[in-house]
Design a protein around this motif. Sequence first.
Motif, PDB file in Angstrom:
ATOM      1  N   VAL A 108      -7.849  -4.290 -11.141  1.00 43.92           N
ATOM      2  CA  VAL A 108      -6.564  -3.614 -10.954  1.00 43.92           C
ATOM      3  C   VAL A 108      -6.285  -2.627 -12.086  1.00 43.92           C
ATOM      4  CG1 VAL A 108      -4.067  -3.984 -10.906  1.00 43.92           C
ATOM      5  CG2 VAL A 108      -5.566  -5.418  -9.511  1.00 43.92           C
ATOM      6  N   GLY A 109      -6.665  -2.997 -13.305  1.00 45.30           N
ATOM      7  CA  GLY A 109      -6.424  -2.130 -14.454  1.00 45.30           C
ATOM      8  C   GLY A 109      -7.168  -0.815 -14.412  1.00 45.30           C
ATOM      9  N   GLU A 110      -8.157  -0.682 -13.529  1.00 41.13           N
ATOM     10  CA  GLU A 110      -8.868   0.585 -13.389  1.00 41.13           C
ATOM     11  C   GLU A 110      -8.022   1.616 -12.641  1.00 41.13           C
ATOM     12  OE1 GLU A 110     -12.895   0.218 -11.946  1.00 41.13           O
ATOM     13  OE2 GLU A 110     -13.023  -1.829 -12.739  1.00 41.13           O
ATOM     14  N   TRP A 111      -7.002   1.139 -11.933  1.00 39.67           N
ATOM     15  CA  TRP A 111      -6.142   2.042 -11.161  1.00 39.67           C
ATOM     16  C   TRP A 111      -4.754   2.199 -11.788  1.00 39.67           C
ATOM     17  CZ3 TRP A 111     -10.277  -0.086  -8.777  1.00 39.67           C
ATOM     18  CH2 TRP A 111     -10.936   0.679  -7.813  1.00 39.67           C
ATOM     19  N   PHE A 112      -4.289   1.181 -12.533  1.00 39.93           N
ATOM     20  CA  PHE A 112      -2.928   1.175 -13.063  1.00 39.93           C
ATOM     21  C   PHE A 112      -2.967   1.041 -14.583  1.00 39.93           C
ATOM     22  CE2 PHE A 112      -2.799  -0.349  -8.741  1.00 39.93           C
ATOM     23  CZ  PHE A 112      -1.721   0.322  -8.190  1.00 39.93           C
ATOM     24  N   ALA A 113      -2.258   1.935 -15.245  1.00 41.46           N
ATOM     25  CA  ALA A 113      -2.297   1.968 -16.711  1.00 41.46           C
ATOM     26  C   ALA A 113      -1.369   0.951 -17.353  1.00 41.46           C
ATOM     27  CB  ALA A 113      -1.935   3.374 -17.201  1.00 41.46           C
ATOM     28  N   ALA A 114      -0.295   0.590 -16.677  1.00 44.95           N
ATOM     29  CA  ALA A 114       0.702  -0.338 -17.236  1.00 44.95           C
ATOM     30  C   ALA A 114       0.985  -1.417 -16.202  1.00 44.95           C
ATOM     31  CB  ALA A 114       1.988   0.407 -17.597  1.00 44.95           C
ATOM     32  N   VAL A 115       0.069  -2.378 -16.108  1.00 41.73           N
ATOM     33  CA  VAL A 115       0.147  -3.371 -15.038  1.00 41.73           C
ATOM     34  C   VAL A 115       0.109  -4.782 -15.608  1.00 41.73           C
ATOM     35  CG1 VAL A 115      -2.362  -3.360 -14.687  1.00 41.73           C
ATOM     36  CG2 VAL A 115      -0.841  -4.091 -12.816  1.00 41.73           C
ATOM     37  N   GLU A 116       0.906  -5.653 -15.000  1.00 43.03           N
ATOM     38  CA  GLU A 116       0.882  -7.083 -15.300  1.00 43.03           C
ATOM     39  C   GLU A 116       0.618  -7.830 -14.006  1.00 43.03           C
ATOM     40  OE1 GLU A 116       3.728 -10.758 -16.877  1.00 43.03           O
ATOM     41  OE2 GLU A 116       4.558  -8.738 -16.635  1.00 43.03           O
ATOM     42  N   VAL A 117      -0.434  -8.635 -13.982  1.00 45.82           N
ATOM     43  CA  VAL A 117      -0.744  -9.458 -12.818  1.00 45.82           C
ATOM     44  C   VAL A 117      -0.213 -10.868 -13.076  1.00 45.82           C
ATOM     45  CG1 VAL A 117      -2.550 -10.400 -11.335  1.00 45.82           C
ATOM     46  CG2 VAL A 117      -2.805  -8.093 -12.297  1.00 45.82           C
ATOM     47  N   ARG A 118       0.732 -11.291 -12.246  1.00 43.70           N
ATOM     48  CA  ARG A 118       1.342 -12.613 -12.398  1.00 43.70           C
ATOM     49  C   ARG A 118       0.901 -13.517 -11.258  1.00 43.70           C
ATOM     50  NH1 ARG A 118       7.685 -10.890 -13.210  1.00 43.70           N
ATOM     51  NH2 ARG A 118       7.376  -9.417 -14.950  1.00 43.70           N
ATOM     52  N   PRO A 119       0.292 -14.644 -11.541  1.00 49.34           N
ATOM     53  CA  PRO A 119      -0.063 -15.583 -10.471  1.00 49.34           C
ATOM     54  C   PRO A 119       1.187 -16.243  -9.893  1.00 49.34           C
ATOM     55  CG  PRO A 119      -0.531 -16.547 -12.607  1.00 49.34           C
ATOM     56  CD  PRO A 119      -0.111 -15.124 -12.871  1.00 49.34           C
ATOM     57  N   VAL A 120       1.194 -16.397  -8.588  1.00 46.01           N
ATOM     58  CA  VAL A 120       2.283 -17.091  -7.904  1.00 46.01           C
ATOM     59  C   VAL A 120       1.666 -18.301  -7.207  1.00 46.01           C
ATOM     60  CG1 VAL A 120       4.197 -16.929  -6.278  1.00 46.01           C
ATOM     61  CG2 VAL A 120       3.462 -14.894  -7.551  1.00 46.01           C
ATOM     62  N   ASP A 121       1.858 -19.463  -7.777  1.00 45.19           N
ATOM     63  CA  ASP A 121       1.206 -20.667  -7.278  1.00 45.19           C
ATOM     64  C   ASP A 121       1.920 -21.225  -6.053  1.00 45.19           C
ATOM     65  OD1 ASP A 121      -0.628 -20.482  -9.330  1.00 45.19           O
ATOM     66  OD2 ASP A 121       0.474 -21.856 -10.650  1.00 45.19           O
ATOM     67  N   GLY A 122       1.142 -21.856  -5.200  1.00 47.47           N
ATOM     68  CA  GLY A 122       1.695 -22.616  -4.086  1.00 47.47           C
ATOM     69  C   GLY A 122       2.033 -21.833  -2.847  1.00 47.47           C
ATOM     70  N   VAL A 123       1.919 -20.489  -2.887  1.00 50.85           N
ATOM     71  CA  VAL A 123       2.326 -19.690  -1.738  1.00 50.85           C
ATOM     72  C   VAL A 123       1.156 -18.845  -1.239  1.00 50.85           C
ATOM     73  CG1 VAL A 123       4.694 -19.605  -2.586  1.00 50.85           C
ATOM     74  CG2 VAL A 123       3.147 -17.701  -3.050  1.00 50.85           C
ATOM     75  N   ARG A 150       0.834  -1.208   0.000  1.00 49.55           N
ATOM     76  CA  ARG A 150       0.000   0.000   0.000  1.00 49.55           C
ATOM     77  C   ARG A 150       0.871   1.262   0.000  1.00 49.55           C
ATOM     78  NH1 ARG A 150      -5.348  -0.427  -1.558  1.00 49.55           N
ATOM     79  NH2 ARG A 150      -6.545  -1.769  -0.155  1.00 49.55           N
ATOM     80  N   VAL A 151       1.932   1.249   0.794  1.00 50.20           N
ATOM     81  CA  VAL A 151       2.820   2.413   0.847  1.00 50.20           C
ATOM     82  C   VAL A 151       3.496   2.624  -0.498  1.00 50.20           C
ATOM     83  CG1 VAL A 151       4.873   3.393   1.942  1.00 50.20           C
ATOM     84  CG2 VAL A 151       3.174   2.185   3.336  1.00 50.20           C
ATOM     85  N   ALA A 152       3.959   1.543  -1.115  1.00 51.20           N
ATOM     86  CA  ALA A 152       4.602   1.650  -2.421  1.00 51.20           C
ATOM     87  C   ALA A 152       3.653   2.229  -3.462  1.00 51.20           C
ATOM     88  CB  ALA A 152       5.103   0.274  -2.861  1.00 51.20           C
ATOM     89  N   GLN A 153       2.419   1.752  -3.461  1.00 49.12           N
ATOM     90  CA  GLN A 153       1.436   2.257  -4.426  1.00 49.12           C
ATOM     91  C   GLN A 153       1.153   3.737  -4.216  1.00 49.12           C
ATOM     92  OE1 GLN A 153      -2.109  -0.418  -4.576  1.00 49.12           O
ATOM     93  NE2 GLN A 153      -0.760  -1.893  -3.585  1.00 49.12           N
ATOM     94  N   GLN A 154       1.004   4.140  -2.959  1.00 47.06           N
ATOM     95  CA  GLN A 154       0.712   5.541  -2.679  1.00 47.06           C
ATOM     96  C   GLN A 154       1.902   6.429  -3.007  1.00 47.06           C
ATOM     97  OE1 GLN A 154      -2.319   6.435  -1.977  1.00 47.06           O
ATOM     98  NE2 GLN A 154      -1.863   8.635  -1.863  1.00 47.06           N
ATOM     99  N   VAL A 183      -7.088   9.753 -13.582  1.00 48.45           N
ATOM    100  CA  VAL A 183      -5.836   9.445 -14.278  1.00 48.45           C
ATOM    101  C   VAL A 183      -5.190   8.252 -13.576  1.00 48.45           C
ATOM    102  CG1 VAL A 183      -3.575  10.276 -14.976  1.00 48.45           C
ATOM    103  CG2 VAL A 183      -5.521  11.861 -14.936  1.00 48.45           C
ATOM    104  N   ARG A 184      -5.029   7.170 -14.289  1.00 46.90           N
ATOM    105  CA  ARG A 184      -4.461   5.972 -13.688  1.00 46.90           C
ATOM    106  C   ARG A 184      -2.961   6.127 -13.439  1.00 46.90           C
ATOM    107  NH1 ARG A 184      -5.994   1.377 -17.813  1.00 46.90           N
ATOM    108  NH2 ARG A 184      -5.443   3.076 -19.252  1.00 46.90           N
ATOM    109  N   VAL A 185      -2.459   5.356 -12.496  1.00 44.79           N
ATOM    110  CA  VAL A 185      -1.030   5.356 -12.201  1.00 44.79           C
ATOM    111  C   VAL A 185      -0.277   4.867 -13.434  1.00 44.79           C
ATOM    112  CG1 VAL A 185       0.780   4.342 -10.770  1.00 44.79           C
ATOM    113  CG2 VAL A 185      -1.428   4.956  -9.749  1.00 44.79           C
ATOM    114  N   ALA A 186       0.684   5.675 -13.899  1.00 45.12           N
ATOM    115  CA  ALA A 186       1.419   5.335 -15.121  1.00 45.12           C
ATOM    116  C   ALA A 186       2.653   4.487 -14.845  1.00 45.12           C
ATOM    117  CB  ALA A 186       1.825   6.612 -15.849  1.00 45.12           C
TER     118      ALA A 186
END
Length: 274
Positions: A236-251, A90-94, A211-214
Amino acid sequence: MMLAHDRAGTGTPAFLLHGWPGDRTDYADVVPLLADTADVVVPDLRGFGESDRDPGGDHAMASQVRAVVELMDELGLADAVVGGYDVGSRVAQQLAVEHPERVRALVVTPPLPGAGRRVLEPEAQREFWYQAFHQLDLAERLVDGSPDAVRAYLAHFWNHWSGPAFTPTPDRLDHLTGRYAVPGAFTASIGWYRGGSGTAARALVEQPPEVRVATPTTVLWPEHDPLFPRAWSDRVGEWFAAVEVRPVDGVGHFVPVEAPDVFAAAVRKAAAPE
């Protein structure tokens, strides 16, 4: 007060921000994997670890972002790749919202915006009870300054929120107990929630920005996080303009601890010269 921090490696600056209930040692297995790629700074956030832990202090969002910027200035770093999980996410995003010039790229895990009213569903509320509990004076009376209570409380979250293949070691729990059991330390740490920065408080009021986060953003979404099901990644794409969501399995929730190689690889890619 400048945030207590560790620094290692050379290359592109990278700030890694921990979550609750953790501290900067959450990245102990990530940092060595980045030593030849990045100048890694891992601070204790305000109210945590060896940083300012005034139980009456302001340790919510605005204070955390300000402290990170001040540390970057103290270290002479104009910008950095910023990674985080839980509170640190959250801090990083803000930080990227308020100071986009200071953030080259984001590497974060949940929470992300977009949960909305789904946070009120019974299954979610069974998980988010602790955020309401942290608003009560009872929380500090039952937990603060008591090593046995602190250890039991922290062990619950580290076991329940992590994936099926992960169990926190006794040494890990001993370390965190030592940090959180100092009188006033637990109360300082939950200042984040008392300041209205927790997911349960934010989800009902946050709206997609005009204006989405660039900032280029990589989201590592774990498979077994009981707080943040993968279905909540749909907006997530409604807030971030250049975003990739990567699944991390098993954790589970603690991605940098449970899968340090995955987290380090994402930071390494974000830090690579174009």
